[in-house]
Enzyme design. Structure first.
Site, short mmCIF file in Angstrom:
data_model
loop_
_atom_site.label_atom_id
_atom_site.label_comp_id
_atom_site.label_asym_id
_atom_site.label_seq_id
_atom_site.Cartn_x
_atom_site.Cartn_y
_atom_site.Cartn_z
N ARG A 119 -6.11 -8.85 -2.93
CA ARG A 119 -5.37 -7.31 -2.35
C ARG A 119 -3.61 -8.44 -2.40
O ARG A 119 -2.66 -7.00 -3.39
CB ARG A 119 -4.97 -7.67 -0.88
CG ARG A 119 -6.50 -6.92 -0.20
CD ARG A 119 -6.84 -7.69 1.64
NE ARG A 119 -6.36 -8.76 1.40
CZ ARG A 119 -6.73 -9.67 2.37
NH1 ARG A 119 -6.26 -9.29 4.06
NH2 ARG A 119 -6.45 -10.90 2.36
N CYS A 165 -1.35 -12.39 0.08
CA CYS A 165 -2.57 -12.41 1.01
C CYS A 165 -3.10 -13.96 1.12
O CYS A 165 -1.94 -14.73 1.10
CB CYS A 165 -3.54 -11.48 0.49
SG CYS A 165 -3.99 -11.92 -1.66
N ASP A 194 -9.99 -7.34 3.27
CA ASP A 194 -10.17 -8.03 2.20
C ASP A 194 -11.44 -7.62 1.22
O ASP A 194 -12.02 -7.61 2.03
CB ASP A 194 -10.41 -9.51 2.89
CG ASP A 194 -10.07 -10.24 1.65
OD1 ASP A 194 -10.23 -9.96 0.66
OD2 ASP A 194 -10.02 -11.49 1.57
#
Length: 154
Positions: free
Chosen positions: A15, A9, A123
């Site tokens: 994440r 990420c 996100d």
């Protein structure tokens, strides 16, 4: 030889640490090596975001030992599969690839649920706790499919 999987990420605190922890929980560690990193250097050596730690813990997964790292070109050699959380991460990694073999290792993680859709895992950093739960559920389903494919190819 262990198959090596990398989750990517932006900052490697929300994440991708969740994706790493979730996939690790589904695979035999003697057969697979799962790690994560970010495309940026913002959080190198930082623990995952506390909200990611908390949501993982609520689902029986401990990610407190993870530390943020930045993607490096040598990861193309180290890892067999590279899963990105969004299109920006995907493009950043593809731009570093030097050949088609390296490019073919990189995939959008949600394509495991929605083939060829290139959907982004949102996100959750600026959102509330529900965002982290939503991301957990998306990644959990995607990792179910990844684990199944990996086990079938053993």
């Amino acid at each position: 030889m262990k198959a090596k999987i990398l989750m990517v990420c932006l900052g490697n605190i929300c994440r991708s640490p969740l994706a790493e922890g979730i996939l690790k929980s589904k695979l035999n560690p003697s057969h697979y090596n799962v790690a994560s990193c970010g495309t940026s250097s913002y959080h190198i050596n930082s623990k995952p975001d506390q909200r990611s730690i908390d949501i993982a813990r609520q689902h029986g997964i401990d990610i407190t030992d993870q530390r943020a790292a930045q993607f490096k070109v040598s990861d193309f050699t180290t890892y067999d599969h590279i899963y990105t959380m969004d299109s920006s991460n995907y493009e950043n990694i593809i731009d570093l690839a030097s050949n088609d073999h390296e490019k073919n290792k990189v995939k959008h993680i949600l394509n495991e649920l929605h083939p060829n859709s290139n959907l982004d895992v949102p996100d959750p950093y600026y959102g509330g706790e529900q965002g982290f739960e939503d991301v957990f559920q998306m990644l959990n389903k995607a990792c179910d499919n990844i684990a199944l494919k990996l086990k079938e190819s053993d």
